[in-house]
Design an enzyme around this catalytic site. Sequence first.
Site, PDB file in Angstrom:
ATOM      1  N   ASP A 194       0.862  -1.173   0.000  1.00 37.05           N
ATOM      2  CA  ASP A 194       0.000   0.000   0.000  1.00 37.05           C
ATOM      3  C   ASP A 194       0.903   1.228   0.000  1.00 37.05           C
ATOM      4  OD1 ASP A 194      -2.338   1.713   0.519  1.00 37.05           O
ATOM      5  OD2 ASP A 194      -1.489   1.879   2.533  1.00 37.05           O
ATOM      6  N   MET A 195       0.381   2.366  -0.432  1.00 39.93           N
ATOM      7  CA  MET A 195       1.215   3.568  -0.499  1.00 39.93           C
ATOM      8  C   MET A 195       0.966   4.519   0.672  1.00 39.93           C
ATOM      9  SD  MET A 195       1.427   4.353  -4.609  1.00 39.93           S
ATOM     10  CE  MET A 195       2.207   5.937  -4.280  1.00 39.93           C
ATOM     11  N   ASP A 196      -0.171   5.214   0.647  1.00 39.57           N
ATOM     12  CA  ASP A 196      -0.414   6.231   1.680  1.00 39.57           C
ATOM     13  C   ASP A 196      -0.618   5.579   3.035  1.00 39.57           C
ATOM     14  OD1 ASP A 196      -0.635   8.851   0.091  1.00 39.57           O
ATOM     15  OD2 ASP A 196      -1.903   7.485  -1.035  1.00 39.57           O
TER      16      ASP A 196
ATOM     17  N   GLY B 205      -4.955   2.967  -3.679  1.00 34.11           N
ATOM     18  CA  GLY B 205      -6.236   3.521  -4.098  1.00 34.11           C
ATOM     19  C   GLY B 205      -6.050   4.650  -5.090  1.00 34.11           C
TER      20      GLY B 205
ATOM     21  N   ASP C 157      -2.344  -0.532   5.906  1.00 31.02           N
ATOM     22  CA  ASP C 157      -2.720   0.163   7.133  1.00 31.02           C
ATOM     23  C   ASP C 157      -4.206   0.448   7.280  1.00 31.02           C
ATOM     24  OD1 ASP C 157      -2.577   2.280   5.050  1.00 31.02           O
ATOM     25  OD2 ASP C 157      -2.913   3.636   6.743  1.00 31.02           O
TER      26      ASP C 157
ATOM     27  N   ASN D 283      -9.151  -0.664   3.214  1.00 30.33           N
ATOM     28  CA  ASN D 283      -9.038  -1.130   1.833  1.00 30.33           C
ATOM     29  C   ASN D 283      -7.872  -2.097   1.622  1.00 30.33           C
ATOM     30  OD1 ASN D 283      -7.377   1.163   2.325  1.00 30.33           O
ATOM     31  ND2 ASN D 283      -7.153   1.528   0.146  1.00 30.33           N
TER      32      ASN D 283
END
Length: 269
Positions: free
Chosen positions: A9-11, A44, A220, A223
Amino acid sequence: MTVKMIALDMDGTLLNPQHEITVAVKSAIEEAKAKGILVVLASGRPYIGMQRYIAELGLNIPGQYCISYNGGLVQRAEDGHPILETTLGMDDYHFFEQLARELNVHFQALDKQHLYTPNQDISRYTVHESEITGIPLRFRSVDAMDPSLRFPKLMMVDEPDVLDNAIRQLPAELFDRYTLVKSASHYLEILDKRVSKGNSVRHLAEQLGFSAEEVLAVGDHENDLTMLAWAGYGVAMGNAIDAVKEQAAYHTSSNREDGVAKAIHQWAL
């Protein structure tokens, strides 16, 4: 088993609170790549909002992949060409835009090139989405929307308490017809029922001949749950929401403390 693929995941995960990849995280990813491990960003965000980080990590070359729109698109990292694409249409747009008005929350829709809002009082979270990802923002009245548009995702966006109140009023049947998942306290993602990060990570892994036991996934937020549930090594960040921490079999430090680097070193290297 040996980890052959890492889905990040990124953010809130790959990126620290300043939306940067720290030196320690970048170094760990380089070590993983040197071992032949495939590193896949699963976000996302739209592809345009991932490109900068794909390039920074040297993933913009043939043989690399990324997952955008929470699984709506699986793409070649080098140019964004889709290898799996599952989208919503204008009927879905009209339904949820009207529902958002009835629930008194802001609404937005994303195709591959633009972020659209029908709200004249544009939400600050819509503006934030455009600024963070770089996707161009367009105000379009409902009647002015091109009926041929396809959307990897639709979104209800608003202040957390306003959005949560709206979510509580959603008809139960919608959760059977669509994937509805929060990606942040102020974002509700609306996707085709077949779409999730977990399904897209699984699809990509299977296409490449990897088993779930050979995949490390780190996230985190809500999603990310399906991705962490499917992967053999599902890792919750230290800053993850409680639901993620409760589900994940493994845990690492926060995105302020190089949690991704520690996860890669512990379970992949």
